[in-house]
Scaffold this active site. Structure first.
Site, PDB file in Angstrom:
ATOM      1  N   ARG A 103      15.679   3.750  65.432  1.00  0.00           N
ATOM      2  CA  ARG A 103      15.757   3.574  63.980  1.00  0.00           C
ATOM      3  C   ARG A 103      14.401   3.891  63.343  1.00  0.00           C
ATOM      4  O   ARG A 103      13.347   3.795  63.993  1.00  0.00           O
ATOM      5  CB  ARG A 103      16.136   2.126  63.716  1.00  0.00           C
ATOM      6  CG  ARG A 103      16.309   1.735  62.260  1.00  0.00           C
ATOM      7  CD  ARG A 103      17.748   1.785  61.868  1.00  0.00           C
ATOM      8  NE  ARG A 103      17.990   0.865  60.754  1.00  0.00           N
ATOM      9  CZ  ARG A 103      18.450   1.246  59.576  1.00  0.00           C
ATOM     10  NH1 ARG A 103      18.707   2.506  59.334  1.00  0.00           N
ATOM     11  NH2 ARG A 103      18.676   0.351  58.620  1.00  0.00           N
ATOM     12  N   THR A 378      26.081   7.778  56.539  1.00  0.00           N
ATOM     13  CA  THR A 378      25.663   7.758  57.929  1.00  0.00           C
ATOM     14  C   THR A 378      26.681   8.598  58.682  1.00  0.00           C
ATOM     15  O   THR A 378      27.643   9.066  58.109  1.00  0.00           O
ATOM     16  CB  THR A 378      25.627   6.290  58.404  1.00  0.00           C
ATOM     17  OG1 THR A 378      24.680   5.580  57.595  1.00  0.00           O
ATOM     18  CG2 THR A 378      25.264   6.132  59.854  1.00  0.00           C
ATOM     19  N   THR A 396      21.500   8.254  61.013  1.00  0.00           N
ATOM     20  CA  THR A 396      21.619   8.284  59.564  1.00  0.00           C
ATOM     21  C   THR A 396      20.372   8.813  58.875  1.00  0.00           C
ATOM     22  O   THR A 396      19.269   8.796  59.442  1.00  0.00           O
ATOM     23  CB  THR A 396      21.905   6.858  59.046  1.00  0.00           C
ATOM     24  OG1 THR A 396      22.133   6.892  57.644  1.00  0.00           O
ATOM     25  CG2 THR A 396      20.756   5.919  59.344  1.00  0.00           C
ATOM     26  N   ASN A 398      20.380   7.466  55.738  1.00  0.00           N
ATOM     27  CA  ASN A 398      20.679   6.389  54.804  1.00  0.00           C
ATOM     28  C   ASN A 398      21.579   6.902  53.689  1.00  0.00           C
ATOM     29  O   ASN A 398      22.778   6.983  53.861  1.00  0.00           O
ATOM     30  CB  ASN A 398      19.434   5.711  54.244  1.00  0.00           C
ATOM     31  CG  ASN A 398      19.785   4.384  53.584  1.00  0.00           C
ATOM     32  OD1 ASN A 398      20.666   3.669  54.046  1.00  0.00           O
ATOM     33  ND2 ASN A 398      19.119   4.054  52.496  1.00  0.00           N
ATOM     34  N   GLU A 417      15.388   5.585  54.185  1.00  0.00           N
ATOM     35  CA  GLU A 417      15.762   4.370  54.894  1.00  0.00           C
ATOM     36  C   GLU A 417      15.055   3.126  54.390  1.00  0.00           C
ATOM     37  O   GLU A 417      15.495   1.999  54.642  1.00  0.00           O
ATOM     38  CB  GLU A 417      15.474   4.540  56.386  1.00  0.00           C
ATOM     39  CG  GLU A 417      16.316   3.667  57.275  1.00  0.00           C
ATOM     40  CD  GLU A 417      17.798   3.986  57.138  1.00  0.00           C
ATOM     41  OE1 GLU A 417      18.542   3.105  56.671  1.00  0.00           O
ATOM     42  OE2 GLU A 417      18.203   5.093  57.484  1.00  0.00           O
ATOM     43  N   ASP A 420      16.850   0.085  52.907  1.00  0.00           N
ATOM     44  CA  ASP A 420      17.564  -0.922  53.691  1.00  0.00           C
ATOM     45  C   ASP A 420      16.788  -2.224  53.842  1.00  0.00           C
ATOM     46  O   ASP A 420      17.327  -3.231  54.301  1.00  0.00           O
ATOM     47  CB  ASP A 420      17.922  -0.362  55.076  1.00  0.00           C
ATOM     48  CG  ASP A 420      19.318   0.251  55.112  1.00  0.00           C
ATOM     49  OD1 ASP A 420      19.932   0.370  54.042  1.00  0.00           O
ATOM     50  OD2 ASP A 420      19.783   0.611  56.196  1.00  0.00           O
ATOM     51  N   GLY A 470      29.339   4.042  56.813  1.00  0.00           N
ATOM     52  CA  GLY A 470      29.899   3.161  55.796  1.00  0.00           C
ATOM     53  C   GLY A 470      28.934   2.140  55.238  1.00  0.00           C
ATOM     54  O   GLY A 470      29.359   1.198  54.574  1.00  0.00           O
TER      55      GLY A 470
END
Length: 581
Positions: A103, A378, A396, A398, A417, A420, A470
Site C-alpha cells: 500500500r 480500485t 488502486t 484511490n 491515496e 484515505d 468499491g
C-alpha cells in the site's frame, strides 16, 4: 475454453428480492467461465489474457498476478497502476497462506493537519487533486517481492505483455472507451496526462482507436531491465519527485528510497465450516468481513432468503456495528494497537447480536464511540493455477485515474491515496467514511483501507477466490458474494451479479442498488426505521471478480462432476473478462 466478456455497460438487474422473483433475475446472469488448468478474472480483457498466457507457459498463480498487475497499468488506467499500491493474499497449494502489503505510505514531510486551513477546516480537493494528494507508490515493490519470493519465471517474461501493450498500443473496445471518456475532463487538467490519454482536439481516444503509451513503455522496460531500484532509487523516482516539487507536492527522493513492502499473516476466521483468509491491518477488510460473518452466523440466512426484509435488516445491523469498529479502532499496525482478537471473537459477535432489535433499525448516533471526534476506483483480480495456488489482488489509485497527474516523461498516473487518511475526525472522506484518530496522517504511515482480497477454503482445499473495488463498499461487496454462495446457493456468476446493499454506520443510510429491492421490501425496511438511498439506474456498487473451485455452485460441488475452475467477472464491469484454460 472460450472467455466470457463484458464490454458494455451492465444491465441493472430488476429484481424483487423479497420472494420468488429473485430466480428470474439470477437467470439473467451468463454462465461462469470454465477451466481445468487455471483461471484468471480481471477488470480488463487484455490483463486477463496476459495472466492466462503466463499460466500456459508454466508460471504459477503469483507469476500470473505479477503479469496482470503490470498489464492493467497499461490497459486499465482507471485503476490499474504502478503509481499506486495494494494488497495480495496468497493461499499456496499446501494450505499455507501469506499477505503482502504494498500500500502507499504518507511522505516523510506529511503532517496531521496538512489538508486543513487556518481555521482547522478541510481544504476542498487538497487531498484528492494534484501532487499534494499523492502517497508513496508501492505497486512495483510489491509485485517484485511477490515474484522474487513466490514466483517461478524471470521478470522479463512477466513484464513483456505490458511493455508490448504500451509500446505498440492496444485498440479500444467499447468498455475501454467508455471508461476513458469518464475521466477525460479530469485528465485534461494535467498537460502530461492529457498528452497521453487525449487526442490533439482534446477528446479521449474512442472505440476502434489505438492508445499508445511510449513513455510508459520506456518506464516499464527500465524496470524490467534493472528491477525495483530503477523505480525507487533511479531516474523514475527523480522524475516524480521533480514534478511533485514543481507542482505543490511534498514527495522527496528519501520517500522512495525508504519504501518497504510488509509481509503479514492474513486474517482468518471460520464461517459455517469455511475458512476465510483475508487482509489484515492496515486493511480493515479481513477483520470487518469476519466480524460481520461472526454476527450473521447466528441467524438462518438460508431460511430467511436472499434479499428478504429480514435478511437485509440483519445484514445492515451487522454492518452498522462492524463499521463503528472499523472507523474508530483500526489503523496502520506500526502506529496503532489494533484490537483484532476482540473484534474476531465469537463472543463479541454474540454480544452484538444481543443488541440487534429483530423488528427495528438501529440508530447510528447512539453507537458513537467515546473520544471519537475509499474506491469504486480500485480494481481486483482473482487467479488460480493448475496446482491450486490461489492469489487475490486488490490494488488502486484511490479515485478514478488517481490524482489525475502524470510526471513528465514517465507515463505513470499517480495516486491520490492520501484522502484515505482522516483529515479531521468526524469529517467524511471521498467515500463518506467518518473516521477517527487511529487513521490520522503521520509520516511513513499507511492509510486505513477497505481492500479485501480474500480466499476461502473448505476441508483443507481452496473453495473460492473473491474481491472487488468499491471504496468503503469493498467489504460488503466481498461479504455478500461469499454469503450468496454459501448461504443462498447461487453459482459464482449469480453471486457476484446479485443486487447489493451497504451500510457503513455513518451516514445512517442503507444504500441499495437500483431495482435491488422490491417496493414491498423497501416499505418493510422503511417501516423498521431505515433511511433508504436507492441508487439511480446505471449507478452500481463495485465490480467483483471471483473463482469457485469444483463446480459453478455449492450444489454442483456437492454433486460432483462440475468444472474444476469456474470464473466470473461482474456483469457491472465495462471491460472485464473471466478466462480459464
Amino acid at each position: 475454453m472460450q472467455p466470457i466478456r463484458h464490454v458494455l455497460i451492465s444491465v441493472s438487474l430488476a429484481v424483487s428480492l423479497a420472494f420468488a422473483p429473485l430466480a428470474s433475475a439470477i437467470a439473467a446472469s451468463p454462465a461462469p467461465a470454465k477451466g481445468e488448468n487455471g483461471m484468471v478474472v480481471t477488470a480488463q480483457r487484455l490483463g486477463t489474457e496476459a495472466g492466462v498466457e503466463v499460466l500456459k507457459k508454466g508460471g504459477n498463480a503469483v507469476d500470473a498476478a505479477v503479469a496482470v498487475g503490470y498489464a492493467l497499468a497499461v490497459t486499465y488506467p482507471y485503476a490499474g497502476n504502478i503509481g499506486g499500491g495494494g494488497f495480495m493474499t496468497i493461499r499456496f497449494k499446501d494450505g499455507k497462506t501469506t499477505f503482502l502489503d504494498f500500500r502507499e505510505r504518507a511522505p516523510l514531510a506529511a503532517t496531521k493537519t496538512m489538508y486543513l486551513d487556518k481555521d482547522g477546516n478541510p481544504i476542498k480537493g487538497a487531498s484528492l487533486d494534484g501532487y499534494l494528494a499523492v502517497g508513496v507508490p508501492g505497486t512495483v515493490a510489491g509485485l517484485e517481492m511477490a515474484r522474487e519470493k513466490y514466483g517461478t519465471l524471470p521478470r522479463s517474461d512477466l513484464m513483456a505483455a505490458a511493455i508490448r501493450l504500451a509500446g505498440d498500443g492496444f485498440t479500444m473496445e467499447q468498455g475501454d472507451a467508455t471508461i476513458l471518456a469518464s475521466g477525460a475532463e479530469r485528465l485534461g487538467k494535467d498537460p502530461a496526462a492529457a498528452a497521453i490519454f487525449l487526442k490533439p482536439d482534446g477528446k479521449p481516444f474512442g472505440l476502434g482507436e489505438k492508445l499508445v503509451q511510449p513513455n510508459l513503455a520506456a518506464t516499464l522496460s527500465t524496470i524490467s531491465d534493472k528491477g525495483v531500484d530503477a523505480f525507487y532509487k533511479g531516474g523514475i523516482a527523480d522524475a516524480i519527485v521533480a514534478a511533485s516539487s514543481a507542482k505543490g507536492g511534498i514527495l522527496a527522493k528519501a520517500d522512495f528510497e525508504q519504501y518497504k513492502v510488509r509481509e503479514l499473516a492474513p486474517i482468518t476466521c471460520n464461517y459455517r465450516g469455511y475458512e476465510i483468509i483475508s487482509s489484515p491491518p492496515p486493511s480493515s477488510g479481513g477483520v470487518i468481513i469476519c466480524e460481520i460473518l461472526n454476527v450473521l452466523e447466528g441467524y438462518p440466512l438460508d431460511y430467511l432468503g436472499a434479499g428478504s426484509a429480514d435478511t437485509v435488516h440483519l445484514m445492515a445491523e451487522a454492518m452498522r456495528y462492524a463499521y463503528v469498529d472499523r472507523n474508530s479502532a483500526l489503523g496502520d499496525p506500526d502506529f496503532v494497537q489494533n484490537p483484532v482478537d476482540k473484534l474476531l471473537d465469537k463472543g463479541y459477535a454474540a454480544g452484538i447480536r444481543a443488541k440487534i432489535d429483530p423488528f427495528r433499525a438501529g440508530v447510528s448516533k447512539d453507537l458513537m464511540p467515546e473520544g471519537f471526534g475509499e474506491s469504486k476506483e480500485t480494481t481486483h483480480y482473482s487467479i488460480i493455477d493448475k496446482d491450486g495456488n490461489a492469489v487475490a489482488v486488490t490494488y488502486t489509485l484511490n479515485g478514478a485515474f488517481g490524482a489525475g497527474v502524470v510526471a513528465d516523461g514517465t507515463g505513470i498516473l499517480l495516486n491520490n491515496e492520501m484522502d484515505d487518511f482522516t483529515q479531521k475526525p468526524g469529517v467524511p472522506n471521498l467515500y463518506g467514511l467518518v473516521q477517527g484518530e487511529a487513521n490520522a496522517i503521520a509520516p511513513k504511515k499507511t492509510p486505513l483501507s477497505s481492500m479485501s482480497p480474500t480466499v476461502v477454503a473448505k476441508d483443507g482445499k481452496p473453495f473460492m477466490v473473491i474481491g472487488s473495488p468499491g471504496g468503503s463498499r469493498i467489504i460488503t461487496i466481498t461479504l455478500q458474494a461469499i454469503l450468496n454462495v454459501i448461504d443462498h446457493g447461487m453459482n459464482i456468476q449469480e453471486a457476484i451479479d446479485a443486487p447489493r446493499i451497504h451500510h457503513q454506520w455513518l451516514p445512517d443510510t442503507l444504500y441499495v442498488e437500483h431495482s435491488g429491492l422490491s417496493p414491498d421490501t423497501q416499505k418493510l425496511l422503511a417501516g423498521m426505521g431505515y433511511k433508504l438511498d436507492i441508487a439511480e439506474e446505471g449507478k452500481t456498487l463495485g465490480q467483483a471478480a471471483g473463482i469457485l473451485i469444483g463446480g459453478r455452485s455449492l450444489g454442483e460441488i456437492r454433486k460432483g462432476g462440475g468444472a474444476r475452475y469456474n470464473g466470473a467477472i461482474d456483469s457491472r464491469a465495462l471491460a472485464g473478462e473471466a478466462q480459464g484454460y
